[in-house]
Design a protein around this motif. Structure first.
Motif, PDB file in Angstrom:
ATOM      1  N   ALA A 197      45.278  12.437  47.185  1.00 52.92           N
ATOM      2  CA  ALA A 197      46.192  13.185  46.310  1.00 52.92           C
ATOM      3  C   ALA A 197      47.577  12.548  46.257  1.00 52.92           C
ATOM      4  N   ILE A 198      47.673  11.307  46.735  1.00 56.18           N
ATOM      5  CA  ILE A 198      49.003  10.682  46.808  1.00 56.18           C
ATOM      6  C   ILE A 198      48.927   9.187  46.482  1.00 56.18           C
ATOM      7  N   ALA A 199      50.094   8.644  46.169  1.00 54.35           N
ATOM      8  CA  ALA A 199      50.274   7.186  46.129  1.00 54.35           C
ATOM      9  C   ALA A 199      51.314   6.851  47.193  1.00 54.35           C
TER      10      ALA A 199
ATOM     11  N   PHE B 100      54.331   9.447  47.009  1.00 55.64           N
ATOM     12  CA  PHE B 100      54.397  10.005  45.663  1.00 55.64           C
ATOM     13  C   PHE B 100      53.192  10.918  45.485  1.00 55.64           C
ATOM     14  N   SER B 101      53.425  12.199  45.361  1.00 58.53           N
ATOM     15  CA  SER B 101      52.301  13.113  45.099  1.00 58.53           C
ATOM     16  C   SER B 101      51.771  12.856  43.699  1.00 58.53           C
ATOM     17  N   ALA B 102      50.444  12.828  43.596  1.00 62.43           N
ATOM     18  CA  ALA B 102      49.836  12.617  42.284  1.00 62.43           C
ATOM     19  C   ALA B 102      50.069  13.849  41.414  1.00 62.43           C
ATOM     20  N   VAL B 103      50.512  13.629  40.203  1.00 60.34           N
ATOM     21  CA  VAL B 103      50.682  14.733  39.249  1.00 60.34           C
ATOM     22  C   VAL B 103      49.993  14.351  37.941  1.00 60.34           C
ATOM     23  N   ALA B 104      49.444  15.334  37.280  1.00 59.88           N
ATOM     24  CA  ALA B 104      48.715  15.043  36.038  1.00 59.88           C
ATOM     25  C   ALA B 104      49.115  15.960  34.905  1.00 59.88           C
TER      26      ALA B 104
ATOM     27  N   ARG C  56      43.253  11.081  31.838  1.00 59.50           N
ATOM     28  CA  ARG C  56      44.141   9.946  32.107  1.00 59.50           C
ATOM     29  C   ARG C  56      43.326   8.700  32.459  1.00 59.50           C
TER      30      ARG C  56
ATOM     31  N   TYR D  40      46.031   5.507  41.101  1.00 58.46           N
ATOM     32  CA  TYR D  40      45.279   6.694  41.521  1.00 58.46           C
ATOM     33  C   TYR D  40      43.794   6.440  41.280  1.00 58.46           C
TER      34      TYR D  40
END
Lengths: 75, 267
Positions: free
Chosen positions: A40-42, A69-73, B138, B186
């Motif tokens: 869930a992160i980079a 960096f938390s993944a956000v979509a 995405r 990701y």
């Protein structure tokens, strides 16, 4: 990828805060230590994204700046 | 279009006053083609900025309909639009403002199948804006842009965290400039509850990210953009920006970057 001596401490900056790590710590081990969800992160090390496939192989070094960096979509 | 009309000279004068844009840049904007995938908080503002800037050809793709809880941040819509496809409502409102703009409004869900069926429309010279609200879409958009060599401008936001990047997959890039792709950043198993519907979001924070997307898009069209492959992160609580250079995952099976191989062999 030089390993630190097991008794050696290094200073890193993790998400903007100073952190002391003992011995040789990989990025993966650091994330486990911090109980962060790996899918869930980079991870950004010294202003560069470190792809997940490298997390097991890259060791934290003295004065590294490590940011999550938390993944956000959402949009 | 090769020349501007007298009205357009006046209309776009502030843009053209920028030395590195000028008339040539404005003509590039007018002759550009843009696809906006997702007409929610991000996409509805990106399309307004680009239409106002002079872009004349849009593909708008979204299967979602306008809902009451969209209205605080999706300013293109109003209560009369509730229940209608966002692309339909957006096209109707924007056509009233810009009668000379062509909007191809596609009210379809984005899937690998649907995007391959649209490959003629979403092809070279079409600038792709990823304004979607989920990881699956995405990844589909990223895959299409990588394989077709398109330029992708991607933004996302949830709660107080926004992220943004632009990669030109059609550019010949040197070994030192391997940016990777969205999958390098990701991987496919990315999993989080960081969506607006689950985490909440403030309308102006979405607007910041959408404005940045539109700004980058105009700069790319005018050949003034230089920050390809740079991931920008916005903290809407502290108002801080962070940036990080994106890197290719050597194990990524998607972005083999044929352009890179071509470049290497050509040298």
């Amino acid at each position: 990828m030089d390993a630190n001596h097991p008794s050696q401490s290094i200073q890193v900056v993790f998400n903007g805060a100073a952190e002391t790590l003992k011995g040789t710590v990989t990025i993966s081990e650091l994330l486990i230590l911090k109980q962060l969800p790996i899918n869930a992160i980079a991870i950004v090390v010294n202003d560069e994204v470190l792809p997940r496939s490298r997390w097991n192989h890259v060791i934290c070094h003295q004065y590294d700046r490590i940011n999550v960096f938390s993944a956000v979509a959402g949009g | 279009m090769n020349t501007l009309s007298a009205k357009q000279y006046i209309q776009y004068s502030r843009t053209m006053l920028l030395n590195d844009i000028g008339e040539a840049g404005q003509l590039a904007i007018i002759n550009s083609q843009v696809a906006i995938i997702g007409l929610g908080g991000l996409g509805q503002l990106v399309v307004q900025y680009l239409a106002a800037a002079g872009v004349k050809q849009f593909i708008l793709l979204d299967h979602d309909v306008v809902a009451l809880d969209n209205l605080p941040r999706q300013l293109l819509y109003n209560e009369a639009d509730i229940g209608q496809y966002k692309v339909t409502a957006a096209k109707r409102t924007l056509r009233r403002l810009y009668s000379d703009i062509y909007f191809d409004a596609i009210p379809e869900m984005l899937t690998e199948t649907s995007i391959s069926e649209l490959s003629d429309e979403l092809s070279k010279d079409v600038l792709i804006f990823d304004c979607t609200d989920n990881f699956a879409s995405r990844h589909v958009i990223n895959q299409h842009c990588v394989t077709q060599g398109l330029t992708l401008i991607s933004a996302a936001i949830s709660a107080y965290h926004g992220q943004l990047f632009c990669i030109d997959f059609g550019a010949k890039i040197t070994h030192e400039k391997q940016h990777g792709c969205y999958r390098c950043l990701y991987p496919l198993d990315i999993e989080t509850n960081q969506t607006c519907s689950q985490q909440g979001v403030l309308g102006p924070a979405v607007g910041v990210m959408a404005s940045m997307q539109a700004l980058i898009g105009l700069q790319h069209i005018c050949n003034t953009f230089t920050q390809y492959g740079m991931l920008l992160r916005f903290d809407a609580l502290t108002l801080e920006w962070h940036q990080a250079k994106m890197n290719r995952d050597q194990q990524c099976t998607l972005c083999q970057q044929p352009q890179l191989q071509e470049y290497a062999h050509g040298c």
